[in-house]
Design an enzyme around this catalytic site. Structure first.
Site, PDB file in Angstrom:
ATOM      1  N   LYS A   1       1.738  38.124  -4.373  1.00 28.88           N
ATOM      2  CA  LYS A   1       3.084  37.878  -4.922  1.00 28.88           C
ATOM      3  C   LYS A   1       3.077  37.842  -6.448  1.00 28.88           C
ATOM      4  O   LYS A   1       3.967  38.368  -7.096  1.00 28.88           O
ATOM      5  CB  LYS A   1       3.640  36.545  -4.385  1.00 28.88           C
ATOM      6  CG  LYS A   1       3.876  36.548  -2.887  1.00 28.88           C
ATOM      7  CD  LYS A   1       4.256  35.181  -2.385  1.00 28.88           C
ATOM      8  CE  LYS A   1       3.132  34.183  -2.400  1.00 28.88           C
ATOM      9  NZ  LYS A   1       2.045  34.408  -1.437  1.00 28.88           N
TER      10      LYS A   1
ATOM     11  N   GLY B   1      -2.193  30.004  -5.840  1.00 26.66           N
ATOM     12  CA  GLY B   1      -2.945  30.627  -6.926  1.00 26.66           C
ATOM     13  C   GLY B   1      -2.450  32.048  -7.055  1.00 26.66           C
ATOM     14  O   GLY B   1      -2.771  32.888  -6.230  1.00 26.66           O
ATOM     15  N   HIS B   2      -1.614  32.302  -8.039  1.00 32.76           N
ATOM     16  CA  HIS B   2      -1.038  33.638  -8.208  1.00 32.76           C
ATOM     17  C   HIS B   2      -1.811  34.383  -9.296  1.00 32.76           C
ATOM     18  O   HIS B   2      -1.805  33.983 -10.452  1.00 32.76           O
ATOM     19  CB  HIS B   2       0.454  33.529  -8.553  1.00 32.76           C
ATOM     20  CG  HIS B   2       1.266  32.997  -7.405  1.00 32.76           C
ATOM     21  ND1 HIS B   2       2.567  32.579  -7.515  1.00 32.76           N
ATOM     22  CD2 HIS B   2       0.948  32.825  -6.108  1.00 32.76           C
ATOM     23  CE1 HIS B   2       2.998  32.180  -6.328  1.00 32.76           C
ATOM     24  NE2 HIS B   2       2.034  32.313  -5.461  1.00 32.76           N
TER      25      HIS B   2
ATOM     26  N   ASP C   1      -1.527  34.636  -0.130  1.00 29.56           N
ATOM     27  CA  ASP C   1      -2.479  35.523  -0.808  1.00 29.56           C
ATOM     28  C   ASP C   1      -2.145  36.998  -0.632  1.00 29.56           C
ATOM     29  O   ASP C   1      -3.032  37.852  -0.631  1.00 29.56           O
ATOM     30  CB  ASP C   1      -3.928  35.256  -0.325  1.00 29.56           C
ATOM     31  CG  ASP C   1      -4.267  33.782  -0.414  1.00 29.56           C
ATOM     32  OD1 ASP C   1      -3.931  33.177  -1.441  1.00 29.56           O
ATOM     33  OD2 ASP C   1      -4.845  33.238   0.548  1.00 29.56           O
TER      34      ASP C   1
ATOM     35  N   GLN D   1       2.675  30.674  -1.057  1.00 30.62           N
ATOM     36  CA  GLN D   1       2.103  30.726   0.300  1.00 30.62           C
ATOM     37  C   GLN D   1       2.760  31.870   1.091  1.00 30.62           C
ATOM     38  O   GLN D   1       3.196  32.832   0.493  1.00 30.62           O
ATOM     39  CB  GLN D   1       2.255  29.378   1.030  1.00 30.62           C
ATOM     40  CG  GLN D   1       1.360  28.280   0.485  1.00 30.62           C
ATOM     41  CD  GLN D   1       1.951  27.563  -0.721  1.00 30.62           C
ATOM     42  OE1 GLN D   1       3.101  27.195  -0.708  1.00 30.62           O
ATOM     43  NE2 GLN D   1       1.155  27.353  -1.746  1.00 30.62           N
TER      44      GLN D   1
HETATM   45  P1  IMP Z   1      -2.038  22.566   1.692  1.00 28.81           P
HETATM   46  O1  IMP Z   1      -0.708  23.192   1.433  1.00 28.81           O
HETATM   47  O2  IMP Z   1      -2.911  22.537   0.470  1.00 28.81           O
HETATM   48  O3  IMP Z   1      -1.946  21.244   2.353  1.00 28.81           O
HETATM   49  O4  IMP Z   1      -2.814  23.506   2.727  1.00 28.81           O
HETATM   50  C1  IMP Z   1      -2.331  23.728   4.046  1.00 28.81           C
HETATM   51  C2  IMP Z   1      -2.785  25.082   4.556  1.00 28.81           C
HETATM   52  O5  IMP Z   1      -2.147  26.105   3.799  1.00 28.81           O
HETATM   53  C3  IMP Z   1      -4.284  25.328   4.402  1.00 28.81           C
HETATM   54  O6  IMP Z   1      -4.715  26.156   5.477  1.00 28.81           O
HETATM   55  C4  IMP Z   1      -4.396  26.099   3.107  1.00 28.81           C
HETATM   56  O7  IMP Z   1      -5.540  26.907   3.049  1.00 28.81           O
HETATM   57  C5  IMP Z   1      -3.129  26.937   3.182  1.00 28.81           C
HETATM   58  N1  IMP Z   1      -2.610  27.281   1.861  1.00 28.81           N
HETATM   59  C6  IMP Z   1      -1.953  26.481   0.996  1.00 28.81           C
HETATM   60  N2  IMP Z   1      -1.617  27.147  -0.109  1.00 28.81           N
HETATM   61  C7  IMP Z   1      -2.051  28.408   0.069  1.00 28.81           C
HETATM   62  C8  IMP Z   1      -1.959  29.594  -0.723  1.00 28.81           C
HETATM   63  O8  IMP Z   1      -1.387  29.625  -1.819  1.00 28.81           O
HETATM   64  N3  IMP Z   1      -2.530  30.706  -0.190  1.00 28.81           N
HETATM   65  C9  IMP Z   1      -3.120  30.715   1.031  1.00 28.81           C
HETATM   66  N4  IMP Z   1      -3.221  29.638   1.797  1.00 28.81           N
HETATM   67  C10 IMP Z   1      -2.685  28.494   1.320  1.00 28.81           C
END
Ligand code: IMP
Length: 422
Positions: free
Chosen positions: A15, A39-40, A12, A223
């Protein structure tokens, strides 16, 4: 020639906005890992748009956007993304390429994610529940289904075998999930057609040819470094390599073809989901950051946890990635705070440390703060560095010195136009 663009915190960082701004200098934008957990958010000309799987260069009139082999794709979400872009007159058949080697997120992967999280109770990761973990597990477990597989006639047998394995696994979880597999599968199979609206390619070959032809490629990460499966705050991480190395494995590009490594960070820190966060604030400052910075997950809508900038973690991310240019986002959110702090080291049971400890959840870890001088001025209408208030300029100078890396872009708001190059 390839440049990389990576988030240096817990995701977040912004990017999407920066890729959108930089796209005009590139021929190809290539996303290399993650999936619809991302989520970009892009804002321009009064539009606000959130992308999940599609690279952030899609709004540029000529750039090619490529979804690499390292990405995991949920066709159901992908279809919705394409539909959401219908007003923009984008020729997906020409501009959007998908790697045959990208893995598919099946409906049962999403169910397994939900069952696994529910079974963890307090220890849950805080996953976005998009099926990311189970899909990457099947990839490395050598059971996964790839986009290229759906072009073969017999792939449904393999799909069936995998789904049977998943339903057996689901039955093992204590808390039974209610689901209608038939309904989910119908939606899944219907959505597969949307992938075929794009070019399904041997993406590594495409990129090799592009490199040979002298095209400029920007590899877009999702991420952030602290969510990297190896270098992040394990186990509170995602399941892919979010750091620079992930661009090589997620696209098939060679490390010696990488030129610039752009690292993006926010002027403060946020985290969504569970896991350690040493500089987290539980007071009115944290609340204010969340409110002014609109810190809500673009994918899940969850409120993000907020805290001061953590230089220990940031320096670590810069080193792991080889960042040579920094981009600082959301400095404008810090305007008007009466105090500003940054964390320069951690106090631990073994004394102060300036490197990231193995286990950041260790309760003895406490930030060592440095106070920095606050500024009051609103930055959002500023268009050049010479308009910055003196204390904001000092903040930038201090960070550059500490991080030993130049800050090349300062973003002062979500819109494309609110971007200052230095
Ligand atoms: P997962 O990748 O959905 O399994 O989530 C694993 C961890 O990564 C969790 O704490 C999510 O909140 C975090 N996470 C996954 N994708 C994002 C992102 O795009 N932005 C921020 N946190 C993320």
């Amino acid at each position: 020639m390839v440049d990389l663009l990576l988030g240096l915190q817990w995701g977040d960082e912004g990017k999407g906005k920066i890729v959108d701004v930089l796209t005009q200098s590139y021929d190809i934008i290539a996303r290399f890992q993650g999936g619809p957990n991302a989520g970009h958010t892009l804002e321009f000309e009064g539009h606000k748009h959130v992308l999940h799987t599609i690279p952030s260069g899609i709004f540029h009139p000529t750039a090619i956007n490529l979804i690499g082999n390292g990405v995991v794709i949920d066709p159901v979400i992908f279809k919705k993304e394409l539909e959401g872009l219908s007003g923009f007159n984008i020729d997906f058949g020409k501009k959007l390429l998908i790697s045959k080697k990208a893995h598919l997120i099946l409906p049962t992967h999403r169910l397994l994610d939900a069952a696994s999280e529910a079974s963890k109770g307090k220890a849950k990761i805080g996953s976005t529940l998009k099926g990311i973990g189970p899909t990457y597990m099947d990839k490395t477990g050598r059971n996964g289904i790839r986009v290229g597989d759906i072009l073969a006639n017999d792939w449904k047998d393999r799909y069936q075998t995998l789904v049977e394995k998943h339903t057996r696994l689901l039955a093992n979880y204590e808390a039974a999930l209610e689901y209608d597999l038939e309904e989910l599968e119908k939606e899944f199979f219907d959505s597969l057609e949307s992938l075929k609206r794009c070019q399904i390619v041997d993406s590594e070959n495409y990129l090799h040819q592009a490199q040979k032809a002298g095209k400029k490629i920007l590899a877009e990460g999702a991420q952030g470094s602290l969510l990297d499966v190896d270098f992040g705050t394990y186990p509170f991480v995602t399941s892919s390599t979010t750091t620079a190395a992930g661009a090589c494995t997620g696209l098939g590009i060679a490390p010696n073809t990488v030129k610039e490594v752009f690292g993006i960070f926010k002027a403060y820190t946020t985290r969504v989901g569970s896991g350690p966060f040493p500089t987290e604030l539980f007071d009115e400052n944290g609340e204010r950051m969340g409110k002014v910075g609109n810190e809500f997950g673009a994918t899940t809508g969850r409120a993000r946890r907020c805290g001061w900038l953590d230089l220990v973690a940031l320096k670590y991310a810069i080193r792991v990635n080889g960042v040579n240019q920094l981009m600082m986002m959301k400095g404008d959110v810090l305007s008007g705070f009466s105090t500003l702090k940054v964390c320069t080291a951690y106090e631990t049971s073994e004394g102060p440390v300036a490197h990231l400890p193995f286990d950041l959840s260790d309760p003895s870890i406490k930030p060592i703060w440095k106070d920095v001088s606050p500024w009051k001025e609103d930055l959002t209408a500023m268009t050049a560095e010479d308009q910055f208030p003196a204390n904001f300029q000092l903040y930038i100078d201090f960070l550059e010195e500490e991080l030993e890396t130049p800050i090349k872009i300062v973003s002062v708001g979500p819109d494309r136009k609110q971007t200052i190059f230095r």
